[in-house]
Design a protein around this motif. Sequence first.
Motif, PDB file in Angstrom:
ATOM      1  N   LEU A 126       5.995  63.781  12.738  1.00  0.00           N
ATOM      2  CA  LEU A 126       4.555  63.811  12.643  1.00  0.00           C
ATOM      3  C   LEU A 126       4.222  64.847  13.861  1.00  0.00           C
ATOM      4  O   LEU A 126       3.542  65.661  13.705  1.00  0.00           O
ATOM      5  N   ARG A 127       4.957  64.641  15.025  1.00  0.00           N
ATOM      6  CA  ARG A 127       4.869  65.672  16.281  1.00  0.00           C
ATOM      7  C   ARG A 127       5.295  66.976  15.832  1.00  0.00           C
ATOM      8  O   ARG A 127       4.685  67.876  16.491  1.00  0.00           O
ATOM      9  N   ARG A 128       6.102  67.378  14.640  1.00  0.00           N
ATOM     10  CA  ARG A 128       6.741  68.412  14.495  1.00  0.00           C
ATOM     11  C   ARG A 128       5.679  69.123  13.451  1.00  0.00           C
ATOM     12  O   ARG A 128       6.002  70.281  13.202  1.00  0.00           O
ATOM     13  N   ALA A 129       5.241  68.377  12.695  1.00  0.00           N
ATOM     14  CA  ALA A 129       4.402  68.564  11.345  1.00  0.00           C
ATOM     15  C   ALA A 129       3.014  69.590  11.657  1.00  0.00           C
ATOM     16  O   ALA A 129       2.713  69.285  12.901  1.00  0.00           O
ATOM     17  N   ASP A 130       2.591  70.308  11.085  1.00  0.00           N
ATOM     18  CA  ASP A 130       1.308  70.895  11.107  1.00  0.00           C
ATOM     19  C   ASP A 130       0.242  69.897  10.857  1.00  0.00           C
ATOM     20  O   ASP A 130       0.070  69.260   9.925  1.00  0.00           O
ATOM     21  N   ALA A 131      -0.625  69.963  11.709  1.00  0.00           N
ATOM     22  CA  ALA A 131      -1.869  69.065  11.638  1.00  0.00           C
ATOM     23  C   ALA A 131      -2.814  69.790  10.491  1.00  0.00           C
ATOM     24  O   ALA A 131      -3.073  70.974  10.535  1.00  0.00           O
ATOM     25  N   SER A 132      -3.656  69.075   9.931  1.00  0.00           N
ATOM     26  CA  SER A 132      -4.457  69.512   8.988  1.00  0.00           C
ATOM     27  C   SER A 132      -5.701  68.575   9.408  1.00  0.00           C
ATOM     28  O   SER A 132      -5.840  67.292   9.249  1.00  0.00           O
ATOM     29  N   PRO A 133      -6.795  69.229   9.383  1.00  0.00           N
ATOM     30  CA  PRO A 133      -7.924  68.679   9.394  1.00  0.00           C
ATOM     31  C   PRO A 133      -8.684  67.734   8.246  1.00  0.00           C
ATOM     32  O   PRO A 133      -9.469  67.101   8.369  1.00  0.00           O
ATOM     33  N   GLU A 134      -8.046  68.297   6.905  1.00  0.00           N
ATOM     34  CA  GLU A 134      -8.572  67.540   5.763  1.00  0.00           C
ATOM     35  C   GLU A 134      -7.859  66.042   5.634  1.00  0.00           C
ATOM     36  O   GLU A 134      -8.251  65.452   4.806  1.00  0.00           O
ATOM     37  N   VAL A 135      -6.845  65.851   6.365  1.00  0.00           N
ATOM     38  CA  VAL A 135      -6.002  64.580   6.226  1.00  0.00           C
ATOM     39  C   VAL A 135      -5.748  63.805   7.392  1.00  0.00           C
ATOM     40  O   VAL A 135      -5.576  64.417   8.654  1.00  0.00           O
ATOM     41  N   GLU A 136      -5.529  62.751   7.316  1.00  0.00           N
ATOM     42  CA  GLU A 136      -5.158  61.868   8.507  1.00  0.00           C
ATOM     43  C   GLU A 136      -3.640  61.442   8.388  1.00  0.00           C
ATOM     44  O   GLU A 136      -3.669  60.892   7.124  1.00  0.00           O
ATOM     45  N   ARG A 137      -2.859  61.629   9.366  1.00  0.00           N
ATOM     46  CA  ARG A 137      -1.399  61.259   8.870  1.00  0.00           C
ATOM     47  C   ARG A 137      -1.067  60.236  10.027  1.00  0.00           C
ATOM     48  O   ARG A 137      -1.262  60.394  11.192  1.00  0.00           O
ATOM     49  N   VAL A 138      -0.451  59.010   9.677  1.00  0.00           N
ATOM     50  CA  VAL A 138      -0.196  57.899  10.373  1.00  0.00           C
ATOM     51  C   VAL A 138       1.304  57.438   9.995  1.00  0.00           C
ATOM     52  O   VAL A 138       1.364  57.208   9.137  1.00  0.00           O
ATOM     53  N   CYS A 139       1.667  56.810  10.948  1.00  0.00           N
ATOM     54  CA  CYS A 139       3.007  56.261  10.904  1.00  0.00           C
ATOM     55  C   CYS A 139       2.949  54.695  10.839  1.00  0.00           C
ATOM     56  O   CYS A 139       2.223  54.119  11.915  1.00  0.00           O
ATOM     57  N   VAL A 140       3.244  54.035   9.969  1.00  0.00           N
ATOM     58  CA  VAL A 140       2.922  52.515   9.753  1.00  0.00           C
ATOM     59  C   VAL A 140       4.080  51.827   9.125  1.00  0.00           C
ATOM     60  O   VAL A 140       5.184  52.302   8.679  1.00  0.00           O
ATOM     61  N   THR A 141       3.874  50.542   9.249  1.00  0.00           N
ATOM     62  CA  THR A 141       4.996  49.591   8.603  1.00  0.00           C
ATOM     63  C   THR A 141       4.091  48.740   7.630  1.00  0.00           C
ATOM     64  O   THR A 141       2.959  48.487   7.821  1.00  0.00           O
ATOM     65  N   SER A 142       4.724  48.358   6.555  1.00  0.00           N
ATOM     66  CA  SER A 142       4.165  47.493   5.379  1.00  0.00           C
ATOM     67  C   SER A 142       5.072  46.633   4.900  1.00  0.00           C
ATOM     68  O   SER A 142       6.351  46.866   4.828  1.00  0.00           O
ATOM     69  N   THR A 143       4.697  45.376   4.634  1.00  0.00           N
ATOM     70  CA  THR A 143       5.623  44.761   3.610  1.00  0.00           C
ATOM     71  C   THR A 143       5.523  44.963   2.264  1.00  0.00           C
ATOM     72  O   THR A 143       6.361  44.444   1.406  1.00  0.00           O
ATOM     73  N   GLN A 144       4.592  45.787   1.863  1.00  0.00           N
ATOM     74  CA  GLN A 144       4.613  46.171   0.617  1.00  0.00           C
ATOM     75  C   GLN A 144       5.018  47.572   0.156  1.00  0.00           C
ATOM     76  O   GLN A 144       5.389  48.114   1.068  1.00  0.00           O
ATOM     77  N   SER A 145       5.553  47.759  -1.227  1.00  0.00           N
ATOM     78  CA  SER A 145       5.953  49.082  -1.690  1.00  0.00           C
ATOM     79  C   SER A 145       5.154  49.544  -2.840  1.00  0.00           C
ATOM     80  O   SER A 145       4.303  48.494  -3.517  1.00  0.00           O
ATOM     81  N   LEU A 146       5.638  50.641  -3.307  1.00  0.00           N
ATOM     82  CA  LEU A 146       4.678  50.995  -4.471  1.00  0.00           C
ATOM     83  C   LEU A 146       5.464  50.560  -5.699  1.00  0.00           C
ATOM     84  O   LEU A 146       6.430  50.031  -5.919  1.00  0.00           O
ATOM     85  N   GLU A 147       4.708  50.080  -6.694  1.00  0.00           N
ATOM     86  CA  GLU A 147       4.730  49.640  -8.147  1.00  0.00           C
ATOM     87  C   GLU A 147       5.655  50.682  -8.837  1.00  0.00           C
ATOM     88  O   GLU A 147       5.140  51.807  -8.882  1.00  0.00           O
ATOM     89  N   MET A 148       6.727  50.487  -9.344  1.00  0.00           N
ATOM     90  CA  MET A 148       7.403  51.564 -10.142  1.00  0.00           C
ATOM     91  C   MET A 148       6.859  51.134 -11.652  1.00  0.00           C
ATOM     92  O   MET A 148       7.019  50.131 -11.989  1.00  0.00           O
ATOM     93  N   PRO A 149       6.592  52.305 -12.308  1.00  0.00           N
ATOM     94  CA  PRO A 149       6.157  52.076 -13.958  1.00  0.00           C
ATOM     95  C   PRO A 149       7.041  51.715 -14.754  1.00  0.00           C
ATOM     96  O   PRO A 149       8.084  51.587 -14.523  1.00  0.00           O
TER      97      PRO A 149
END
Length: 124
Positions: A101-124
């Motif tokens: 994220l420190r290297r990525a270009d910032a965009s005012p339209e989106v918020e970018r955050v590093c997170v942890t989660s116990t969840q994952s995406l469901e696969m179709p």
Amino acid sequence: MSVAHVLVILTLLADGQMSAAFVNTESAAACEARAGSVGAVLRQGGADVKQLRCIPSELRFVRFSHAKAQSAPRHAYELILGEASLALNPQTSVAECEVFLRRADASPEVERVCVTSTQSLEMP
């Protein structure tokens, strides 16, 4: 026809990491109702809630389990939040995500955050 919405819940963990939880809902109204009830429960329980946001999205997440939350593996993600967009990019660790994220270009339209989660995406 109503668009599905995801309730994104960001809380600060005791170790300083940002934790994300996701609740699948079928409409904006259902999401807002869940946000009100979930937010009240979390705050009453002493959670450091940083953000509760309903976002229109077709992403579907594996259901959060309170019973397994302490022992479940945590996944690191780059979370990208916009007014009407939600994206999740798996990362090898939160530390590597933060370097990215420190290297990525910032965009005012989106918020970018590093997170942890116990969840994952469901696969179709």
